[in-house]
Design a protein around this motif. Structure first.
Motif, PDB file in Angstrom:
ATOM      1  N   ALA A 144       0.827  -1.211   0.000  1.00 22.12           N
ATOM      2  CA  ALA A 144       0.000   0.000   0.000  1.00 22.12           C
ATOM      3  C   ALA A 144       0.854   1.250   0.000  1.00 22.12           C
ATOM      4  O   ALA A 144       2.011   1.251   0.372  1.00 22.12           O
ATOM      5  N   ARG A 145       0.222   2.342  -0.409  1.00 17.21           N
ATOM      6  CA  ARG A 145       0.864   3.648  -0.313  1.00 17.21           C
ATOM      7  C   ARG A 145       0.871   4.090   1.144  1.00 17.21           C
ATOM      8  O   ARG A 145       0.224   3.475   1.982  1.00 17.21           O
ATOM      9  N   THR A 150      -3.749   8.284   1.508  1.00 21.37           N
ATOM     10  CA  THR A 150      -4.836   7.515   0.897  1.00 21.37           C
ATOM     11  C   THR A 150      -5.985   8.400   0.456  1.00 21.37           C
ATOM     12  O   THR A 150      -6.487   8.286  -0.667  1.00 21.37           O
ATOM     13  N   TYR A 171      -1.272  -4.244 -10.021  1.00 14.13           N
ATOM     14  CA  TYR A 171      -0.481  -4.531  -8.833  1.00 14.13           C
ATOM     15  C   TYR A 171       0.197  -5.891  -9.015  1.00 14.13           C
ATOM     16  O   TYR A 171      -0.193  -6.677  -9.883  1.00 14.13           O
ATOM     17  N   ALA A 175      -0.279  -8.093  -3.676  1.00 17.27           N
ATOM     18  CA  ALA A 175      -1.011  -6.922  -3.175  1.00 17.27           C
ATOM     19  C   ALA A 175      -2.328  -7.319  -2.522  1.00 17.27           C
ATOM     20  O   ALA A 175      -2.778  -6.687  -1.569  1.00 17.27           O
ATOM     21  N   THR A 181      -3.543  -2.137   1.089  1.00 21.02           N
ATOM     22  CA  THR A 181      -3.650  -2.087  -0.365  1.00 21.02           C
ATOM     23  C   THR A 181      -5.025  -2.555  -0.818  1.00 21.02           C
ATOM     24  O   THR A 181      -5.637  -1.960  -1.709  1.00 21.02           O
TER      25      THR A 181
END
Length: 321
Positions: A144-145, A150, A171, A175, A181
């Motif tokens: 995930a970022r 987000t 992805y 992921a 994510t």
């Protein structure tokens, strides 16, 4: 203000916009003097500035995108405002010229521009998403970022899709085993983005309108190359299309609402012990049947079971014990 009531930036607002461009197109909200608050608000209202909550900054937006948006609004109001809509490129011409001639911080001229620093890379990508807003293709390896970004990611994607743009993302297969994510992907697909997973490793890449590609320029991802060479961008877009055909779709909403076990084999085993079929498990977990079959094969080795019935029986016995 024009004779049709449209508010345009006054002299102070235009000068502040140019000053922000001279600072690289971005300024921290904390650095703005209190006396300029009203001027900043007027630029925000027009859409010439865009706020980013995650790092408390404002970014300058290309006046062309503002021109297009305001022009569309004016045309929708009727033929009475048509003349003013046609004059918008002229009315904002001085700011457009300032934007085009402003130096890009950490950029190198040419068909490949190197941008250094995470904040500068995000700032330039944000500008591209406003300027080239018809199609976005991206490869995202890893998980995930940052969680604090987000909401910004989802809001940017929402505006992109609502403006008629399409977003296709791939992805890596792992992921869907990462909770943050999965939850982000569920929110993005809910607003119209398309996200698949690839059964192979990926290198980070983004392509906007098949005109500009963004690829890593350093091993630590602290520098990015913004490629504008048409032949190179077309080649990278074709690579993405091949990857897209080799990838598979995922029901991210079902996956986000499913079990939270971190070990996918444990998830498969728990559902298998409850009597679910391989297909039912794949649907429940948002996995492919091929992936589920691989986990079952490893479980059969672990429990020394020759059949699925024998495996389920032995797993239920182990769990009962």
């Amino acid at each position: 203000m024009t004779d049709h009531g449209l508010m345009l930036p006054d002299g102070a607002a235009r000068e502040l916009y140019r000053a922000i461009l001279r600072e690289g197109g971005r300024i921290r909200i904390a650095d703005i003097p209190e006396r300029d608050a009203a001027t900043v608000q007027s630029l925000l209202d027009l859409g010439l500035l865009k706020p980013y909550v995650s790092d408390g900054s404002l970014s300058a937006i290309n006046p062309r995108s503002v021109t297009a948006r305001l022009g569309a609004d004016l045309r929708a109001a009727g033929t009475r405002l048509m003349m003013q809509a046609e004059q918008l490129p002229i009315l904002l011409g001085d700011l457009t010229a300032a934007y085009d001639t402003a130096p890009r911080r950490h950029d190198r001229t040419g068909t490949i521009r190197i941008v250094e620093g995470g904040e500068n890379i995000r700032h330039r990508i944000s500008q591209l998403s406003e300027e080239l807003n018809h199609e976005a293709l991206s490869l995202h390896p890893g998980g995930a970022r940052p969680t604090d970004a987000t909401d910004d990611i989802v809001e940017t994607a929402r505006r992109f899709v609502e403006a008629g743009g399409s977003m296709n993302t791939i992805y890596e297969d792992t992921a869907r085993l990462d909770g943050p994510t999965v939850r982000l992907a569920a929110r993005l697909t809910d607003i119209g983005c398309r996200i698949r997973v690839a059964p192979f490793s990926l290198t980070k890449m983004m392509i906007f309108d098949r005109a500009v590609a963004v690829i890593p320029a350093s091993a630590d991802f602290d520098a990015a190359a913004f490629v504008e060479d048409p032949a190179t961008v077309v080649f990278l877009a074709e690579v993405f299309e091949r990857f897209w055909q080799l990838s598979e779709g995922v029901n991210w909403a079902a996956l986000a609402a499913g079990p939270t076990d971190s070990d996918p084999r444990e998830q498969v085993g728990r559902l298998l012990a409850r009597g679910l079929t391989q297909r039912a498990i794949a649907t429940r977990l948002g996995l492919s049947e091929r992936t589920v079959a691989g986990h079952i094969a490893r479980l059969r080795e672990l429990y020394d079971a020759e059949t699925l019935f024998q495996l389920g029986w032995r797993m239920r016995g182990a769990r009962g014990a």
